[in-house]
Design a protein around this motif. Structure first.
Motif, PDB file in Angstrom:
ATOM      1  N   LYS A  62       1.153 -18.031  -2.528  1.00  0.00           N
ATOM      2  CA  LYS A  62       1.126 -18.654  -1.297  1.00  0.00           C
ATOM      3  C   LYS A  62      -0.081 -18.287  -0.527  1.00  0.00           C
ATOM      4  N   GLU A  63      -0.854 -17.325  -0.983  1.00  0.00           N
ATOM      5  CA  GLU A  63      -2.211 -16.900  -0.274  1.00  0.00           C
ATOM      6  C   GLU A  63      -3.410 -17.390  -1.434  1.00  0.00           C
ATOM      7  N   LEU A  64      -4.361 -17.217  -0.419  1.00  0.00           N
ATOM      8  CA  LEU A  64      -5.658 -17.447  -1.235  1.00  0.00           C
ATOM      9  C   LEU A  64      -6.016 -16.534  -2.391  1.00  0.00           C
ATOM     10  N   PHE A  65      -5.890 -15.281  -1.957  1.00  0.00           N
ATOM     11  CA  PHE A  65      -5.866 -14.085  -3.046  1.00  0.00           C
ATOM     12  C   PHE A  65      -4.553 -13.561  -3.384  1.00  0.00           C
ATOM     13  N   PRO A  66      -4.406 -13.287  -4.597  1.00  0.00           N
ATOM     14  CA  PRO A  66      -3.108 -12.549  -4.971  1.00  0.00           C
ATOM     15  C   PRO A  66      -2.995 -11.134  -4.308  1.00  0.00           C
ATOM     16  N   ILE A  67      -1.745 -10.795  -3.952  1.00  0.00           N
ATOM     17  CA  ILE A  67      -1.468  -9.695  -3.362  1.00  0.00           C
ATOM     18  C   ILE A  67      -0.544  -8.757  -4.320  1.00  0.00           C
ATOM     19  N   CYS A  68      -1.264  -7.865  -4.961  1.00  0.00           N
ATOM     20  CA  CYS A  68      -0.672  -7.110  -6.237  1.00  0.00           C
ATOM     21  C   CYS A  68       0.235  -6.043  -5.601  1.00  0.00           C
ATOM     22  N   ALA A  69       1.111  -5.505  -6.137  1.00  0.00           N
ATOM     23  CA  ALA A  69       1.828  -4.163  -5.882  1.00  0.00           C
ATOM     24  C   ALA A  69       1.463  -3.250  -7.168  1.00  0.00           C
ATOM     25  N   VAL A  70       1.169  -1.836  -6.620  1.00  0.00           N
ATOM     26  CA  VAL A  70       0.883  -0.756  -7.429  1.00  0.00           C
ATOM     27  C   VAL A  70       1.697   0.451  -7.245  1.00  0.00           C
ATOM     28  N   ASN A  71       2.259   0.846  -8.121  1.00  0.00           N
ATOM     29  CA  ASN A  71       3.063   2.018  -8.154  1.00  0.00           C
ATOM     30  C   ASN A  71       2.623   3.151  -9.220  1.00  0.00           C
ATOM     31  N   THR A  72       1.939   4.315  -8.599  1.00  0.00           N
ATOM     32  CA  THR A  72       1.646   5.298  -9.669  1.00  0.00           C
ATOM     33  C   THR A  72       2.394   6.612  -9.388  1.00  0.00           C
ATOM     34  N   ILE A  73       3.402   6.334  -8.595  1.00  0.00           N
ATOM     35  CA  ILE A  73       4.413   7.391  -8.409  1.00  0.00           C
ATOM     36  C   ILE A  73       5.457   7.542  -9.245  1.00  0.00           C
TER      37      ILE A  73
END
Length: 207
Positions: A62-73
């Motif tokens: 839905k956005e111009l750029f993808p909004i990724c999720a990151v979890n290094t914990i």
């Protein structure tokens, strides 16, 4: 760009190119401060494989750029939710759109544009779309206006232009950070969701 806490080691002034005084400061970063998010992101940008990425795009395109999720914990993913790009109002609420300006080619004439007059007679943004002066409320040209989408008084309605990322923190849940530095006064994103009355909010399990 915020880079932690510093102490001023010394300061002095020079004469600038137009004969004005230019004050200069030598700063020393206070030691033992944690690395800042933008520095961590800069390190991650070096890798082709994004370490800890658990969702490719929480906006679902839905956005111009993808909004990724990151979890290094740990192995947790962000909780599921409905990503919205427009406000959702109650059925009983019917907003009346304000009367727009009549500027055909753009809102450059501050004395004739009704939207610019609401902002004190000046467009609140510069040519890069950043707020020039802090204001309690900013009036943008809207759907009732005759000016084109390229009007300088239309910024927030063009959506997110800065690349953002959701990331898991060690002790404070999920946060948001930018993948690039953000110039001062720039628009980042809108706060959008469902508008609830108090009585309806109390009925919801999670409002």
């Amino acid at each position: 760009m915020y880079d932690g806490s510093y102490t001023v080691k010394r300061y002095w002034h020079d004469v600038g190119p137009h004969g004005k005084l230019v004050f200069k400061f030598e700063l020393t970063r206070i030691p033992d401060q944690p690395e800042l998010a933008w520095k961590e992101v800069k390190k991650l940008n070096k890798y082709k494989i994004w370490k800890g990425r658990c969702v490719d795009d929480i906006s679902g395109g839905k956005e111009l750029f993808p909004i990724c999720a990151v979890n290094t914990i740990d192995n947790e993913k962000p909780p599921t939710f409905n990503y919205m790009t427009k406000m959702k109002y109650p059925d009983c609420f019917s907003p009346i759109p304000p009367r727009g300006c009549d500027c055909i080619g753009g809102c450059l004439d501050s004395q004739k544009c009704s939207c610019v007059l609401k902002n004190g007679g000046e467009i609140p943004y510069n040519y890069n779309g950043a707020i020039v002066e802090s204001k309690t409320l900013v009036y943008e040209c809207g759907p009732s206006c005759k000016c084109p989408p390229s009007c300088y008084n239309r910024v927030s309605q063009h959506g997110i232009k800065i690349r953002l990322e959701i990331f898991k923190t060690e002790s404070r849940g999920w946060g948001v950070r930018s993948l690039t530095s953000i110039p001062s006064g720039s628009f980042i994103c809108e706060y959008i969701g469902e508008l609830l009355e108090d009585a309806e909010a109390e009925k919801r399990h999670n409002d």
